[in-house]
Design a protein around this motif. Structure first.
Motif, short mmCIF file in Angstrom:
data_model
loop_
_atom_site.label_atom_id
_atom_site.label_comp_id
_atom_site.label_asym_id
_atom_site.label_seq_id
_atom_site.Cartn_x
_atom_site.Cartn_y
_atom_site.Cartn_z
N ALA A 197 -2.94 6.02 0.06
CA ALA A 197 -2.30 5.12 1.01
C ALA A 197 -2.77 5.42 2.42
O ALA A 197 -3.08 4.49 3.20
N THR A 207 -6.32 4.12 2.82
CA THR A 207 -6.37 2.66 2.87
C THR A 207 -5.89 2.14 4.23
O THR A 207 -6.52 1.28 4.83
N THR A 244 0.83 -1.21 0.00
CA THR A 244 0.00 0.00 0.00
C THR A 244 0.86 1.25 0.00
O THR A 244 0.62 2.18 -0.77
#
Length: 185
Positions: free
Chosen positions: A115, A118, A79
């Motif tokens: 990122a 997430t 990620t």
């Protein structure tokens, strides 16, 4: 036609009467005393039940914690790796003052924000199952990535790189803290 034999009939009735009397007498007897619990057995049972319940709860909690660590640590490198790559592409374009610098700036900022989003989603999904110290390291990364994204968006050819470098160092420190805290795979 034969009549009933009174002696046989009397003997049968007497046998039935004696049998019924024995049954009634057997059921009518009582046992003296008071019913009590065997305290030693009851205490032992309660202790075993409590230990079993505690062990089951601890096992369930440990499994939930292990899943939370796996759900957050395993995908972290992938990620954040994309965000690092896009950021490095932007730095190269900025330093080289290439024509695609604005596109790479936006790609880097978006990748950093993505990122952070997430990672934040995974941390929130894990809730209390994720250890507090590890959750804090992820949270530190989220804040640092968003801070770097904001600094990237501010960059122009004439901007000072000091704030960008400071924000970049915070992201690197947060990345390393998470990587060091996560189990090696």
């Amino acid at each position: 036609m034969k009549l009933l034999n009174p002696r046989g009939f009397g003997l049968a009735c007497a046998t039935v009467t004696v049998g019924l009397g024995l049954v009634v007498a057997g059921c009518a007897s009582t046992v003296e005393g008071t019913a009590t619990v065997n305290q030693a057995d009851a205490t032992s049972y309660k202790a075993e039940a409590a230990a079993s319940s505690t062990a089951a709860a601890a096992s369930k909690a440990a499994a939930a914690q292990a899943k939370a660590v796996t759900d957050n640590c395993d995908p972290f490198r992938a990620t954040t790796g994309t965000a690092v790559d896009r950021y490095n592409d932007f730095v190269d374009a900025h330093d080289g003052q290439t024509a695609d610098q604005a596109d790479k700036r936006e790609a880097a900022a978006n990748a950093l924000d993505d990122a952070a989003k997430t990672v934040e989603g995974r941390v929130n999904a894990s809730g209390a199952d994720l250890a507090t110290d590890l959750a804090q390291k992820f949270t530190d990364y989220i804040g640092a990535a968003r801070g770097l994204a904001a600094e990237v968006r501010k960059m122009t050819n004439s901007s000072s790189v000091g704030p960008l470098n400071d924000a970049s160092h915070k992201v690197n420190d947060a990345l390393n803290a998470v990587r060091n805290a996560c189990p090696a795979r």
